[in-house]
Design an enzyme around this catalytic site. Sequence first.
Site, mmCIF file in Angstrom:
data_model
loop_
_atom_site.group_PDB
_atom_site.id
_atom_site.type_symbol
_atom_site.label_atom_id
_atom_site.label_comp_id
_atom_site.label_asym_id
_atom_site.label_seq_id
_atom_site.Cartn_x
_atom_site.Cartn_y
_atom_site.Cartn_z
ATOM 1 N N HIS A 10 3.989 4.316 4.190
ATOM 2 C CA HIS A 10 3.931 4.314 4.903
ATOM 3 C C HIS A 10 1.388 3.716 5.081
ATOM 4 O O HIS A 10 1.611 3.854 4.128
ATOM 5 C CB HIS A 10 3.453 5.461 6.003
ATOM 6 C CG HIS A 10 3.332 5.947 6.933
ATOM 7 N ND1 HIS A 10 2.279 5.914 7.939
ATOM 8 C CD2 HIS A 10 4.180 6.355 8.046
ATOM 9 C CE1 HIS A 10 2.537 5.719 9.021
ATOM 10 N NE2 HIS A 10 3.672 6.097 9.364
ATOM 11 N N ASP A 50 10.636 9.178 7.955
ATOM 12 C CA ASP A 50 12.739 8.767 8.580
ATOM 13 C C ASP A 50 13.626 8.965 7.470
ATOM 14 O O ASP A 50 14.481 8.421 7.276
ATOM 15 C CB ASP A 50 12.278 6.962 7.908
ATOM 16 C CG ASP A 50 12.054 6.914 9.884
ATOM 17 O OD1 ASP A 50 12.281 7.462 10.724
ATOM 18 O OD2 ASP A 50 10.654 6.020 9.829
ATOM 19 N N HIS A 54 9.674 0.303 11.385
ATOM 20 C CA HIS A 54 9.511 1.074 12.495
ATOM 21 C C HIS A 54 10.789 2.364 12.810
ATOM 22 O O HIS A 54 10.607 2.709 11.197
ATOM 23 C CB HIS A 54 8.856 0.398 13.584
ATOM 24 C CG HIS A 54 7.824 1.180 14.423
ATOM 25 N ND1 HIS A 54 7.472 2.319 14.217
ATOM 26 C CD2 HIS A 54 7.856 0.894 15.663
ATOM 27 C CE1 HIS A 54 6.534 3.288 15.622
ATOM 28 N NE2 HIS A 54 6.980 1.997 16.365
HETATM 29 N N1 CMC Z 1 9.583 0.376 -1.414
HETATM 30 C C1 CMC Z 1 8.703 -0.791 -1.972
HETATM 31 N N2 CMC Z 1 7.645 -1.360 -2.188
HETATM 32 C C2 CMC Z 1 7.681 -0.815 -1.010
HETATM 33 C C3 CMC Z 1 7.503 -0.195 -0.204
HETATM 34 C C4 CMC Z 1 8.492 0.378 -0.678
HETATM 35 N N3 CMC Z 1 9.435 1.358 0.939
HETATM 36 N N4 CMC Z 1 6.529 0.035 0.564
HETATM 37 C C5 CMC Z 1 5.536 -0.825 0.385
HETATM 38 N N5 CMC Z 1 6.145 -1.738 -1.022
HETATM 39 C C6 CMC Z 1 5.399 -1.638 -1.699
HETATM 40 C C7 CMC Z 1 4.991 -2.897 -1.333
HETATM 41 O O1 CMC Z 1 5.999 -4.039 -2.127
HETATM 42 C C8 CMC Z 1 3.279 -3.930 -1.693
HETATM 43 O O2 CMC Z 1 3.671 -3.897 -2.738
HETATM 44 P P1 CMC Z 1 2.734 -5.233 -3.804
HETATM 45 O O3 CMC Z 1 1.305 -4.755 -3.428
HETATM 46 O O4 CMC Z 1 2.772 -4.953 -5.032
HETATM 47 O O5 CMC Z 1 2.459 -6.086 -2.618
HETATM 48 C C9 CMC Z 1 2.778 -1.989 -1.405
HETATM 49 O O6 CMC Z 1 3.663 -1.455 -2.015
HETATM 50 C C10 CMC Z 1 2.266 -2.678 -0.399
HETATM 51 O O7 CMC Z 1 3.034 -2.800 1.103
HETATM 52 P P2 CMC Z 1 2.538 -3.173 1.800
HETATM 53 O O8 CMC Z 1 4.183 -3.035 2.606
HETATM 54 O O9 CMC Z 1 1.438 -4.057 2.087
HETATM 55 O O10 CMC Z 1 2.277 -1.120 2.818
HETATM 56 P P3 CMC Z 1 2.363 -1.965 5.043
HETATM 57 O O11 CMC Z 1 1.455 -0.254 4.986
HETATM 58 O O12 CMC Z 1 2.508 -3.327 5.590
HETATM 59 O O13 CMC Z 1 3.498 -1.249 5.196
HETATM 60 C C11 CMC Z 1 5.639 -0.129 5.890
HETATM 61 C C12 CMC Z 1 3.941 0.111 5.958
HETATM 62 C C13 CMC Z 1 5.773 1.536 6.295
HETATM 63 C C14 CMC Z 1 5.778 -1.129 6.539
HETATM 64 C C15 CMC Z 1 5.654 0.181 3.936
HETATM 65 O O14 CMC Z 1 5.721 0.609 3.616
HETATM 66 C C16 CMC Z 1 8.089 -0.105 3.877
HETATM 67 O O15 CMC Z 1 8.263 -1.439 4.561
HETATM 68 N N6 CMC Z 1 8.439 0.750 4.006
HETATM 69 C C17 CMC Z 1 9.906 0.787 4.109
HETATM 70 C C18 CMC Z 1 10.146 0.912 5.275
HETATM 71 C C19 CMC Z 1 10.185 2.388 6.427
HETATM 72 O O16 CMC Z 1 10.213 3.292 5.616
HETATM 73 N N7 CMC Z 1 9.618 2.261 7.711
HETATM 74 C C20 CMC Z 1 8.884 3.682 8.183
HETATM 75 C C21 CMC Z 1 7.811 4.021 8.125
HETATM 76 S S1 CMC Z 1 6.987 5.740 8.779
HETATM 77 C C22 CMC Z 1 7.529 5.549 10.165
HETATM 78 C C23 CMC Z 1 6.946 4.890 11.508
HETATM 79 O O17 CMC Z 1 6.263 5.272 11.761
HETATM 80 O O18 CMC Z 1 7.853 3.806 12.007
#
Ligand code: CMC
Length: 429
Positions: free
Chosen positions: A308, A364, A267
């Site tokens: 996201h 970010d 986050h």
């Molecule tokens: N790099 C590589 N792969 C990713 C990433 C990433 N940053 N984000 C998601 N994926 C992949 C993930 O491995 C999954 O792949 P598969 O379908 O093969 O298993 C797919 O994309 C869907 O990901 P998810 O984890 O189910 O998606 P989510 O909606 O639960 O997670 C997130 C959203 C923001 C936690 C995630 O994209 C992430 O970890 N990003 C990196 C951390 C980040 O930048 N966070 C800041 C968010 S914006 C500011 C805020 O709101 O705080």
Amino acid sequence: MSKSSLSITDNRTGKSYEIPVENGTIKAFDLRQIKVDGGDFGLMTYDPAFTNTASCKSRITYIDGDKGILNYRGYPIEELAERSNYLEVAYLIVHGELPTRAQAETWAYEVTHHTIIHENVKGLMEAFRYDAHPMGMLMSMVAALSTFYPEAKQIRDPASRRKQLVRLVAKMPTLAAFAYRHSIGMPYVYPDNDLSYCGNFLQMMFSVGGTYKVDPVLERAVDVLFILHADHEQNCSTSAMRGVGSSEVDPYSATAAAVAALYGPLHGGANEQVLRMLKEIGSKDHVAAFIKEVKTSGGEVRLMGFGHRVYKNYDPRAKIIKRMADQVFEVTGRNPLLDIALELERIALEDEYFIKRKLYPNVDFYSGLIYQAMGFPVDMFPVLFAIPRTSGWLSQWEEMLQDGDQRIARPRQVYLGSARRPFVPIESR
Ligand code: CMC
């Protein structure tokens, strides 16, 4: 049969039900009537991480993640970032309307005149180790404020709520700057009422010996970054604010919980992780190899600052920040990590892995580069997120308290553990 309803046939019993559809949702509780027999608890929905559950009705922030749209109270983020300032946006978020000139002046006066913190809070801060993370300090200090303002428990009193809101919005920059000064062993700089919200914050952060002059370009950059971070509907920290606040605890304690949620690397801790990642990559030449590692790690290595839960398109905040970076770098000098970030973005946006999963830069990805160029250490990045998000948290909290549909947050579970069984004495185990 009503057109705005959902017909459900339970194949377990052959019975049919008509469930009203309102605002594109059905009430989860309407499913409870669907039972196999009289002893059945009734149907529930299973939605870990709330990916498809609206937990509230809100009038504050609108996001269309597919189109990359973000509005506060109906106003597009791009226009607010271009034409407004953080305090005005905070007023908008909290009150629902942009202030008149007189309202804006009164609001700025109120906030400015609540920036000082009780001297004993400073004493508490002294207790932290020299290398304490400023976000851990901020979280603790916000919680501690609840003991300084016991009247904050009167959460059903609008005048008391408003007072705590002003105090929190006003004191967050002071607490943040003091936490930073503590971590570098520098004396605290007290708030200056002649400066703007962001100018005062910069001065409390960086002034040494009284010679610091706030640069208007950097002051504006912080102001814009604060506008972009002010609210983001039901994200993890806001849900924490609402969830904890629903127990009717005082707003300082609920805000401390929201700060805790924001601290996590998925986050508000993400911009800190972006910088660490860019440093680790080290050079443009290593970008392709890093992308390969992300793709083959099975989700273990992530491209921080990408992806996201809601945006499945370019985060509109990231676009604004990317444009602003050049103005900041003209004053501070170019952040050498920018080239690595641009190369990462270029390669990722052309790569099938990221395209298929709709992973785009989020807020970010570039904000940390700007903050670092301005002299903020990476430890301060989540703190820089928490300061402006306070107005969003508090307006969401206020909305929750006034919403007749809300009660104490208390989700259900699907129990899959042992059936009831008798206790086994230790000698028989
Ligand atoms: N790099 C590589 N792969 C990713 C990433 C990433 N940053 N984000 C998601 N994926 C992949 C993930 O491995 C999954 O792949 P598969 O379908 O093969 O298993 C797919 O994309 C869907 O990901 P998810 O984890 O189910 O998606 P989510 O909606 O639960 O997670 C997130 C959203 C923001 C936690 C995630 O994209 C992430 O970890 N990003 C990196 C951390 C980040 O930048 N966070 C800041 C968010 S914006 C500011 C805020 O709101 O705080």
